[in-house]
Design a protein around this motif. Structure first.
Motif, PDB file in Angstrom:
ATOM      1  N   MET A   4      21.949   8.985  41.954  1.00 11.26           N
ATOM      2  CA  MET A   4      20.705   9.205  41.209  1.00 11.26           C
ATOM      3  C   MET A   4      20.112   7.862  40.781  1.00 11.26           C
ATOM      4  O   MET A   4      20.829   6.972  40.324  1.00 11.26           O
ATOM      5  N   ARG A   5      18.799   7.738  40.953  1.00 11.35           N
ATOM      6  CA  ARG A   5      18.099   6.525  40.524  1.00 11.35           C
ATOM      7  C   ARG A   5      17.386   6.820  39.203  1.00 11.35           C
ATOM      8  O   ARG A   5      16.687   7.821  39.079  1.00 11.35           O
ATOM      9  N   LYS A   6      17.563   5.923  38.236  1.00 13.23           N
ATOM     10  CA  LYS A   6      16.998   6.106  36.910  1.00 13.23           C
ATOM     11  C   LYS A   6      16.014   4.998  36.592  1.00 13.23           C
ATOM     12  O   LYS A   6      16.046   3.925  37.194  1.00 13.23           O
ATOM     13  N   ALA A   7      15.140   5.267  35.626  1.00 11.07           N
ATOM     14  CA  ALA A   7      14.114   4.293  35.262  1.00 11.07           C
ATOM     15  C   ALA A   7      13.816   4.398  33.774  1.00 11.07           C
ATOM     16  O   ALA A   7      14.199   5.376  33.111  1.00 11.07           O
ATOM     17  N   ARG A   8      13.136   3.383  33.249  1.00 10.52           N
ATOM     18  CA  ARG A   8      12.545   3.417  31.907  1.00 10.52           C
ATOM     19  C   ARG A   8      11.039   3.281  32.081  1.00 10.52           C
ATOM     20  O   ARG A   8      10.559   2.372  32.767  1.00 10.52           O
ATOM     21  N   VAL A   9      10.297   4.192  31.470  1.00 10.17           N
ATOM     22  CA  VAL A   9       8.847   4.194  31.633  1.00 10.17           C
ATOM     23  C   VAL A   9       8.170   4.461  30.298  1.00 10.17           C
ATOM     24  O   VAL A   9       8.782   4.999  29.367  1.00 10.17           O
ATOM     25  N   ALA A  10       6.901   4.111  30.233  1.00 11.42           N
ATOM     26  CA  ALA A  10       6.078   4.439  29.069  1.00 11.42           C
ATOM     27  C   ALA A  10       5.015   5.442  29.489  1.00 11.42           C
ATOM     28  O   ALA A  10       4.315   5.236  30.484  1.00 11.42           O
ATOM     29  N   CYS A  11       4.923   6.530  28.735  1.00 13.18           N
ATOM     30  CA  CYS A  11       3.885   7.524  28.967  1.00 13.18           C
ATOM     31  C   CYS A  11       3.832   8.456  27.754  1.00 13.18           C
ATOM     32  O   CYS A  11       4.800   8.524  26.978  1.00 13.18           O
ATOM     33  N   PHE A  12       2.722   9.127  27.587  1.00 18.20           N
ATOM     34  CA  PHE A  12       2.559  10.069  26.471  1.00 18.20           C
ATOM     35  C   PHE A  12       2.838   9.409  25.115  1.00 18.20           C
ATOM     36  O   PHE A  12       3.342  10.028  24.190  1.00 18.20           O
ATOM     37  N   GLY A  13       2.535   8.100  25.032  1.00 20.71           N
ATOM     38  CA  GLY A  13       2.663   7.392  23.769  1.00 20.71           C
ATOM     39  C   GLY A  13       4.078   7.015  23.376  1.00 20.71           C
ATOM     40  O   GLY A  13       4.325   6.673  22.211  1.00 20.71           O
ATOM     41  N   ALA A  14       5.026   7.043  24.323  1.00 27.88           N
ATOM     42  CA  ALA A  14       6.415   6.729  23.987  1.00 27.88           C
ATOM     43  C   ALA A  14       7.123   6.136  25.199  1.00 27.88           C
ATOM     44  O   ALA A  14       6.624   6.201  26.330  1.00 27.88           O
ATOM     45  N   VAL A  15       8.296   5.560  24.940  1.00 26.37           N
ATOM     46  CA  VAL A  15       9.161   5.054  26.000  1.00 26.37           C
ATOM     47  C   VAL A  15      10.179   6.129  26.342  1.00 26.37           C
ATOM     48  O   VAL A  15      10.791   6.735  25.442  1.00 26.37           O
ATOM     49  N   HIS A  16      10.356   6.374  27.636  1.00 25.23           N
ATOM     50  CA  HIS A  16      11.239   7.443  28.088  1.00 25.23           C
ATOM     51  C   HIS A  16      12.220   6.916  29.134  1.00 25.23           C
ATOM     52  O   HIS A  16      11.880   6.049  29.940  1.00 25.23           O
ATOM     53  N   GLU A  17      13.408   7.482  29.134  1.00 22.19           N
ATOM     54  CA  GLU A  17      14.295   7.356  30.276  1.00 22.19           C
ATOM     55  C   GLU A  17      13.940   8.467  31.248  1.00 22.19           C
ATOM     56  O   GLU A  17      13.591   9.583  30.836  1.00 22.19           O
ATOM     57  N   ALA A  18      14.013   8.149  32.535  1.00 20.52           N
ATOM     58  CA  ALA A  18      13.599   9.124  33.544  1.00 20.52           C
ATOM     59  C   ALA A  18      14.513   9.019  34.752  1.00 20.52           C
ATOM     60  O   ALA A  18      15.186   8.001  34.968  1.00 20.52           O
ATOM     61  N   ALA A  19      14.527  10.071  35.541  1.00 21.39           N
ATOM     62  CA  ALA A  19      15.293  10.102  36.775  1.00 21.39           C
ATOM     63  C   ALA A  19      14.385  10.545  37.909  1.00 21.39           C
ATOM     64  O   ALA A  19      13.438  11.317  37.710  1.00 21.39           O
ATOM     65  N   GLU A  20      14.679  10.048  39.093  1.00 17.90           N
ATOM     66  CA  GLU A  20      13.909  10.438  40.269  1.00 17.90           C
ATOM     67  C   GLU A  20      14.253  11.873  40.647  1.00 17.90           C
ATOM     68  O   GLU A  20      15.421  12.258  40.705  1.00 17.90           O
ATOM     69  N   LYS A  21      13.192  12.673  40.886  1.00 20.14           N
ATOM     70  CA  LYS A  21      13.425  14.066  41.277  1.00 20.14           C
ATOM     71  C   LYS A  21      12.293  14.522  42.191  1.00 20.14           C
ATOM     72  O   LYS A  21      11.141  14.606  41.781  1.00 20.14           O
ATOM     73  N   ASN A  22      12.619  14.783  43.445  1.00 20.56           N
ATOM     74  CA  ASN A  22      11.668  15.303  44.422  1.00 20.56           C
ATOM     75  C   ASN A  22      10.394  14.465  44.482  1.00 20.56           C
ATOM     76  O   ASN A  22       9.279  15.000  44.521  1.00 20.56           O
ATOM     77  N   GLY A  23      10.557  13.146  44.465  1.00 17.34           N
ATOM     78  CA  GLY A  23       9.404  12.248  44.588  1.00 17.34           C
ATOM     79  C   GLY A  23       8.636  12.039  43.302  1.00 17.34           C
ATOM     80  O   GLY A  23       7.619  11.340  43.296  1.00 17.34           O
ATOM     81  N   GLU A  24       9.099  12.639  42.195  1.00 22.63           N
ATOM     82  CA  GLU A  24       8.467  12.451  40.896  1.00 22.63           C
ATOM     83  C   GLU A  24       9.495  11.892  39.920  1.00 22.63           C
ATOM     84  O   GLU A  24      10.645  11.629  40.274  1.00 22.63           O
ATOM     85  N   LEU A  25       9.070  11.722  38.671  1.00 23.43           N
ATOM     86  CA  LEU A  25       9.958  11.280  37.621  1.00 23.43           C
ATOM     87  C   LEU A  25      10.184  12.433  36.643  1.00 23.43           C
ATOM     88  O   LEU A  25       9.226  13.029  36.146  1.00 23.43           O
ATOM     89  N   GLU A  26      11.438  12.735  36.368  1.00 21.85           N
ATOM     90  CA  GLU A  26      11.766  13.754  35.382  1.00 21.85           C
ATOM     91  C   GLU A  26      12.206  13.060  34.095  1.00 21.85           C
ATOM     92  O   GLU A  26      13.201  12.326  34.081  1.00 21.85           O
ATOM     93  N   LEU A  27      11.454  13.276  33.010  1.00 20.69           N
ATOM     94  CA  LEU A  27      11.819  12.723  31.717  1.00 20.69           C
ATOM     95  C   LEU A  27      12.991  13.510  31.138  1.00 20.69           C
ATOM     96  O   LEU A  27      13.280  14.626  31.574  1.00 20.69           O
ATOM     97  N   LEU A  28      13.650  12.934  30.144  1.00 20.36           N
ATOM     98  CA  LEU A  28      14.808  13.600  29.563  1.00 20.36           C
ATOM     99  C   LEU A  28      14.455  14.946  28.940  1.00 20.36           C
ATOM    100  O   LEU A  28      15.301  15.840  28.836  1.00 20.36           O
TER     101      LEU A  28
END
Length: 252
Positions: A1-25
């Motif tokens: 699994m590939r994971k990332a840290r991103v900013a969206c919706f006014g906050a910082v989120h950890e996310a994972a790759e899922k079906n070509g998208e990012l799934e937030l926690l």
């Protein structure tokens, strides 16, 4: 699994790759272009290697070093995937450096090389730009070269160590505006990952989220504002970055 840290919706989120998208926690799915990509881990102490590929040393007219040439980097240098890197107007030669990044996973002191991989949490990609105009000596990379704001894109993914069975046999490539400019393999490092962990931990304590940037192979060329630079490492993904000039930033 590939994971990332991103900013969206006014906050910082950890996310994972899922079906070509990012799934937030929290379960929300977002597309890659809906977020601001951040460095995949928050760097602690960052070590960088100079001339750790003999072919790169040769293209700079140097011999490969007999002992690791290590310098430190500050957190101000790091930006994420799809970020902008500033090229100062007075610079005449600025080049990319595609590098495998080792992410330490736990406290390490006096580690033997045969045990070194037990202390690796995962890997990512860095593009550690160098501004040669400011380099006083290739054996002593100075602050003005390697600690400049925005000059080390990193990411986009954190890849767990278990997903990379042989980090010392990964292909590295860099493309400038879609054209292949740099190609190499981690197998050609002068000092491999176990050696570096043993060496560093012999005189200082390593800790979780310390990073080791392991150097770059030959094939570095000048880049200018308007260029898109993409660095790739086998199994770790593709890190994209854009070069901009001083006019993008406020004058101070």
């Amino acid at each position: 699994m590939r994971k990332a840290r991103v900013a969206c919706f006014g906050a910082v989120h950890e996310a994972a790759e899922k079906n070509g998208e990012l799934e937030l926690l929290d379960g929300r799915l977002v597309s890659h272009n809906e977020v601001v990509w951040l460095p995949p881990v928050e760097p602690r102490t960052v070590f960088a290697l100079g001339l750790n590929y003999s072919d790169h040393a040769s293209e700079l007219d140097f011999k490969a070093p007999e002992e690791p040439l290590v310098f430190l980097k500050g957190p101000n240098t790091f930006v994420g995937h799809n970020a902008q890197t500033r090229r100062p107007q007075d610079v005449t030669f600025m080049h990319y450096e595609c590098e495998l990044v080792v992410i330490i996973g736990k406290k390490a002191k006096h580690v033997k090389r045969e045990d070194a991989y037990q202390y690796v949490k995962g890997y990512t990609i860095a593009n550690d730009y160098a501004l040669r105009d400011y380099l006083e000596n290739y054996y002593r990379p100075n602050l003005r070269v390697k600690n400049r704001d925005t000059c080390t894109p990193i990411g986009p993914w954190f890849v767990e160590a278990s997903a990379i069975p042989d980090p010392m046999n990964l292909a590295l490539r860099t493309y400038v505006n879609g054209e292949l400019k740099q190609e190499g393999s981690t197998k050609d490092m002068v000092f491999d990952i176990p050696f570096l962990i043993e060496y560093l931990s012999s005189f200082m304590t390593l800790d979780e989220n310390d990073l080791i940037l392991t150097g770059t192979p030959k094939g570095t060329v000048d880049v200018v504002p308007g260029d898109e630079v993409a660095t790739e490492i086998e199994g770790l993904g593709r890190l994209v970055n854009n070069i901009v000039g001083d006019e993008v930033f406020s004058k101070r």
